[in-house]
Write a protein that holds these residues in place. Structure first.
Motif, PDB file in Angstrom:
ATOM      1  N   GLU A   9       0.861  -1.126   0.138  1.00 32.99           N
ATOM      2  CA  GLU A   9       0.229  -0.118  -0.021  1.00 32.99           C
ATOM      3  C   GLU A   9       0.811   1.454  -0.077  1.00 32.99           C
ATOM      4  O   GLU A   9       0.243   2.322  -0.221  1.00 32.99           O
ATOM      5  CB  GLU A   9      -0.870   0.017   1.115  1.00 32.99           C
ATOM      6  N   LEU A  10       2.051   1.126   0.133  1.00 29.05           N
ATOM      7  CA  LEU A  10       3.175   2.472   0.276  1.00 29.05           C
ATOM      8  C   LEU A  10       3.236   3.023  -1.157  1.00 29.05           C
ATOM      9  O   LEU A  10       3.901   4.085  -1.396  1.00 29.05           O
ATOM     10  CB  LEU A  10       4.604   1.835   0.926  1.00 29.05           C
ATOM     11  N   ILE A  11       3.042   2.111  -2.309  1.00 32.62           N
ATOM     12  CA  ILE A  11       3.336   2.464  -3.549  1.00 32.62           C
ATOM     13  C   ILE A  11       2.732   3.857  -3.755  1.00 32.62           C
ATOM     14  O   ILE A  11       3.576   4.416  -4.734  1.00 32.62           O
ATOM     15  CB  ILE A  11       3.031   1.293  -4.474  1.00 32.62           C
ATOM     16  N   THR A  12       2.004   4.547  -3.113  1.00 35.62           N
ATOM     17  CA  THR A  12       1.337   5.750  -3.878  1.00 35.62           C
ATOM     18  C   THR A  12       2.378   6.759  -3.224  1.00 35.62           C
ATOM     19  O   THR A  12       2.282   8.018  -3.739  1.00 35.62           O
ATOM     20  CB  THR A  12      -0.114   6.131  -3.536  1.00 35.62           C
ATOM     21  N   GLU A  13       2.890   6.535  -2.274  1.00 32.92           N
ATOM     22  CA  GLU A  13       3.801   7.465  -1.563  1.00 32.92           C
ATOM     23  C   GLU A  13       5.339   7.238  -1.639  1.00 32.92           C
ATOM     24  O   GLU A  13       6.015   8.105  -1.207  1.00 32.92           O
ATOM     25  CB  GLU A  13       3.357   7.903   0.067  1.00 32.92           C
ATOM     26  N   PHE A  14       5.750   6.037  -1.919  1.00 30.42           N
ATOM     27  CA  PHE A  14       7.084   5.833  -1.959  1.00 30.42           C
ATOM     28  C   PHE A  14       7.403   5.103  -3.381  1.00 30.42           C
ATOM     29  O   PHE A  14       6.370   4.491  -4.052  1.00 30.42           O
ATOM     30  CB  PHE A  14       7.293   4.775  -0.850  1.00 30.42           C
ATOM     31  N   LEU A  15       8.756   5.210  -3.667  1.00 31.42           N
ATOM     32  CA  LEU A  15       9.113   4.647  -5.078  1.00 31.42           C
ATOM     33  C   LEU A  15       9.250   2.899  -4.534  1.00 31.42           C
ATOM     34  O   LEU A  15       9.681   2.649  -3.648  1.00 31.42           O
ATOM     35  CB  LEU A  15      10.623   4.931  -5.397  1.00 31.42           C
ATOM     36  N   GLN A  16       9.033   2.142  -5.699  1.00 31.68           N
ATOM     37  CA  GLN A  16       9.300   0.686  -5.554  1.00 31.68           C
ATOM     38  C   GLN A  16      10.536   0.217  -4.911  1.00 31.68           C
ATOM     39  O   GLN A  16      10.818  -0.468  -3.932  1.00 31.68           O
ATOM     40  CB  GLN A  16       8.860  -0.165  -6.643  1.00 31.68           C
ATOM     41  N   LYS A  17      11.679   1.026  -5.416  1.00 32.39           N
ATOM     42  CA  LYS A  17      13.031   0.627  -4.859  1.00 32.39           C
ATOM     43  C   LYS A  17      13.163   1.091  -3.387  1.00 32.39           C
ATOM     44  O   LYS A  17      13.815   0.180  -2.476  1.00 32.39           O
ATOM     45  CB  LYS A  17      13.974   1.460  -5.696  1.00 32.39           C
TER      46      LYS A  17
END
Length: 163
Positions: A9-17
């Motif tokens: 769920e963090l993908i909207t606020e963080f880059l995948q790496k």
């Protein structure tokens, strides 16, 4: 912002790496340190000019609001002894870094972008210094001088003798 339940769920606020790095360091999103989370958050966007993500901006804005509102000497707090008048505040708000630089250079700089800390492009192109608003000091004019000794004229030396 809602509380995230999983790393996915963090993908909207963080880059995948960055999520991958956080997954190696923490077993749950609940374990992510606030400071580390703020550092990894994506900035709000290039169009806003933000250098921080939404969490860091929220914390910073909240702290500034509390600092400002808790400081009885902050320049725009009204109803304090010696507070600025509304007209004086209007003039203070007209001041800018661009005007300050235009007023205080050796005359070789005659153009400046209105938002000096931003790149001079688009709506922030360089303009002539005469087009940048300046303060009008009229709201600070005294209407009359105070009379310390009515009906008698005294020189500074006479004043010392009267004390």
């Amino acid at each position: 912002m809602k509380k995230e339940q999983s790393f996915d769920e963090l993908i909207t606020e963080f880059l995948q790496k960055d999520i991958d790095i956080l997954m190696k360091a923490y077993t749950s999103v609940d374990d992510i340190d606030l400071y580390i989370g703020c550092l990894f958050e994506k900035p709000l966007g290039s169009e806003s000019g933000a250098l921080m993500g939404p969490t860091a901006i929220c914390i910073t804005a909240y702290q500034f609001q509390r600092t400002k509102n808790g400081d009885r000497f902050f320049y725009d707090i009204a109803n304090q002894p010696n507070s600025f008048t509304p007209d004086q505040l209007d003039q203070i708000r007209r001041s800018s870094w661009a005007r300050l630089i235009c007023n205080n250079n050796d005359g070789t700089m005659t153009t400046m972008q209105p938002l000096v800390m931003r790149v001079p492009t688009g709506t922030n192109e360089r303009i002539h210094c005469s087009a940048i608003p300046s303060m009008d000091l009229t709201p600070w004019e005294e209407t009359s001088l105070p009379k310390f000794f009515p009906d008698v004229f005294h020189t500074p030396a006479d004043t010392l003798l009267l004390v």
